[in-house]
Design a protein around this motif. Structure first.
Motif, short mmCIF file in Angstrom:
data_model
loop_
_atom_site.label_atom_id
_atom_site.label_comp_id
_atom_site.label_asym_id
_atom_site.label_seq_id
_atom_site.Cartn_x
_atom_site.Cartn_y
_atom_site.Cartn_z
N ASP A 1 0.66 -1.28 0.18
CA ASP A 1 -0.29 0.11 -0.24
C ASP A 1 0.70 1.36 -0.17
O ASP A 1 0.80 2.74 -0.48
N THR B 1 -3.17 -6.72 -5.48
CA THR B 1 -2.13 -6.52 -4.67
C THR B 1 -2.04 -7.42 -3.21
O THR B 1 -1.91 -7.24 -2.53
N ARG C 1 -14.61 -2.86 -5.19
CA ARG C 1 -14.01 -3.28 -3.73
C ARG C 1 -13.51 -4.61 -4.04
O ARG C 1 -14.71 -5.47 -3.96
N PHE D 1 -8.74 -3.94 -1.76
CA PHE D 1 -8.64 -2.92 -2.97
C PHE D 1 -9.71 -2.89 -3.99
O PHE D 1 -10.94 -3.15 -3.27
N THR D 2 -9.23 -1.21 -4.51
CA THR D 2 -10.57 -0.34 -5.50
C THR D 2 -9.50 -0.22 -6.65
O THR D 2 -8.43 0.24 -6.75
N TYR E 1 -7.80 2.37 -5.75
CA TYR E 1 -6.71 2.47 -5.17
C TYR E 1 -5.11 2.76 -5.04
O TYR E 1 -3.99 3.76 -4.68
N TRP E 2 -5.18 2.54 -6.44
CA TRP E 2 -4.06 3.12 -7.30
C TRP E 2 -3.70 4.83 -7.95
O TRP E 2 -2.62 5.23 -7.98
#
Length: 523
Positions: free
Chosen positions: A61, A248, A332, A337-338, A403-404
């Protein structure tokens, strides 16, 4: 005269230089035992609460986008193994240092190991969906490591030899006994955690017994000419075991269908939750779709094509009735992770965006999202292909991020027009040389592929058949080459007339570009 008394022996006088090495060993063994006990407790509480895996997830993360891109480029799908291995090395070195410090500067070594437990507990409870119990593995495991370390190191400290009243002695035999017990604890705890975690294999057993319903809308059959069947050429359909995996999740989520559900909520008029049985009862569809990772370099292999079975996401959204102003769906995963996907893409009636349950004629493999994942043609996976999906939240790009995105990647991830040379590689005989590969322009389609040797004229390649614009396309061409070293290059043109750019760009922040070239020795 008063007889001179002999000064007390220096407590370090009888300490062998080898004791520092034994102390370091004690630190490593105690640390290993602590982590193993933490694994056992995590298997009982929550597998994701493991000190090692929670810490690894926190590292994932925290890494910036460029570092993630570097790791994928260098290690590919082995990036997780490299991360965990690197963490193991760092922890072992730290534990060895703790052992040495505990011998030389007590209780510094014990405090160092204890700090690992505190950090591990804090990291675990801060994971998505964590509870206070997630701190238990680190507290119990690392707390036990501190006790083992202090007990072992105490045996290495010189004490007065009361039997002979001559100087001091070190209880190395006792040290070896304590260290051996610690090693035994590590082995037994690790074995116990594996036994308790055997429930993970139960998910595979459940998966293998699932018989997916037939698609109400079956995919068009793959044309006979879609696969040129050349040695070294990537097959049109990628077998499940060979399909790339970039995500991830350090520990693959283990979700039983009976416990799975998908919540559709957010800026909608009619939120709802759908269960596994309800999902399979819906009219499912089959579509061939090529997926690509944004970390794929020019000529890379982080791309694959499969037959997917699922239910249109568009229909799920229609049922929920998104509200005016919404422009993004935040999906999600069970592991936290999203991904943020444009709402209009998922509502596009001409795009086969699926809540997928099947892959190449079988239930999704566990590592590819079982029991359900998203498949969206034309978008890189980091903004669309959420595995182990449990939630679809209709929202806005202004209010939420995937997330990214905060890690430096673009919020939108349309797949770039690209092509790749698969054969030949390395060398070839003089004369007519067959050059072949794949090209992709998801949701647009490949209209032409050209290859050239050195700076010569472009040669138009023969295109294989294809199911449609959402999959890659094989191609081949024949080029006459004399003996010597040559550089082969390829470029593609999509069905809208857009020519693949020669400009080289790295994967970050929104996908690599450039012509793929290979060096060939002919002779």
């Amino acid at each position: 005269m008063t007889q001179a008394t002999e000064s007390p022996a220096d407590p370090r006088a009888d300490r062998s230089p080898h004791d520092a090495g034994w102390a370091a060993l004690a630190g490593v063994v105690a640390g290993a035992a602590g982590l193993a006990v933490a694994e056992l407790v995590a298997a009982l509480v929550a597998p994701a609460a493991s000190t090692l895996f929670a810490g690894g997830a926190a590292v994932v993360d925290a890494v910036p986008g460029w570092l993630k891109d570097f790791a994928v480029q260098w290690f590919g799908t082995n990036d997780k193994a490299v991360l965990l291995g690197s963490m193991g090395v760092v922890l072992a070195l730290g534990a060895a240092l703790a052992g040495w410090l505990e011998l030389r500067r007590p209780p510094v070594g014990a405090l160092l190991i204890g700090a690992v437990g505190v950090v591990g507990a804090m990291v675990a409870v801060l994971r998505p969906d964590a509870t206070a119990l997630w701190a238990l593995p680190s507290v119990v495991g690392i707390g036990g490591a501190v006790i083992l370390l202090r007990t072992a190191i105490a045996k290495l400290r010189p004490v007065a030899d009361l039997r002979t009243d001559q100087g001091t002695t070190v209880d190395r035999r006792g040290f070896l006994a304590v260290t051996g017990i610690a090693a035994g604890v590590a082995v037994l705890a690790l074995a116990g955690s594996r036994v308790v975690s055997a429930g993970a294999s139960a998910v595979n057993a459940v998966r293998e017994k699932i018989s997916l319903p037939a698609a109400k809308e079956a995919a068009a059959p793959v044309p006979a000419g879609a696969d040129l069947e050349l040695d070294g050429l990537t097959p049109y359909l990628t077998p499940n075991p060979e399909f790339y995996r970039i995500d991830t999740a350090l520990r693959v989520p283990q979700l039983e269908p009976a416990d799975w559900s998908l919540e559709v909520h957010g800026l909608v008029d009619e939120p709802f939750t759908i269960t596994w049985d309800e999902l399979l009862a819906l009219p499912l569809e089959e579509h061939h779709v090529t997926l690509a990772c944004v970390s794929n370099t020019v000529g890379g292999d982080l791309i694959g094509n499969a037959l997917w079975l699922g239910y249109p996401i568009r229909a799920l959204l229609e049922r929920a009735k998104p509200q005016a102003g919404a422009d993004m769906v935040l999906s999600r995963s069970d592991d936290g992770f999203t991904a943020g996907t444009p709402l209009e893409v998922l509502q596009d009636p001409d795009r086969a965006s699926l809540l997928a349950v099947g892959m190449n004629g079988e239930p999704l493999p566990v590592e590819h999202g079982f029991p359900a994942r998203l498949v969206v043609p034309g978008l890189y996976g980091y903004v669309s292909a959420t595995k182990w999906v449990t939630s679809l939240e209709v929202t806005t790009f202004d209010a939420d991020q995937g997330y990214w995105t905060p890690r430096g990647w673009s919020a939108l991830g349309p797949i770039k027009l690209e092509s790749r040379i698969d054969v030949p590689r390395g060398s070839a005989a003089p004369g007519a040389v067959t050059v072949a590969g794949v090209a992709w322009a998801q949701h647009t389609g490949i209209g032409k592929v050209e290859v050239r040797a050195d700076d010569g004229a472009w040669v138009t390649a023969e295109l294989a058949e294809t199911v449609g614009p959402d999959t890659w396309r094989q191609w081949r061409a024949s080029i006459d080459l004399d003996a010597g070293d040559h550089t082969l290059a390829v470029r593609a043109t999509d069905t809208d007339g857009l020519v693949q750019t020669e400009a080289q760009a790295p994967p970050a922040p929104d996908g690599a570009t450039g012509w793929h070239t290979v060096q060939l020795s002919v002779g």
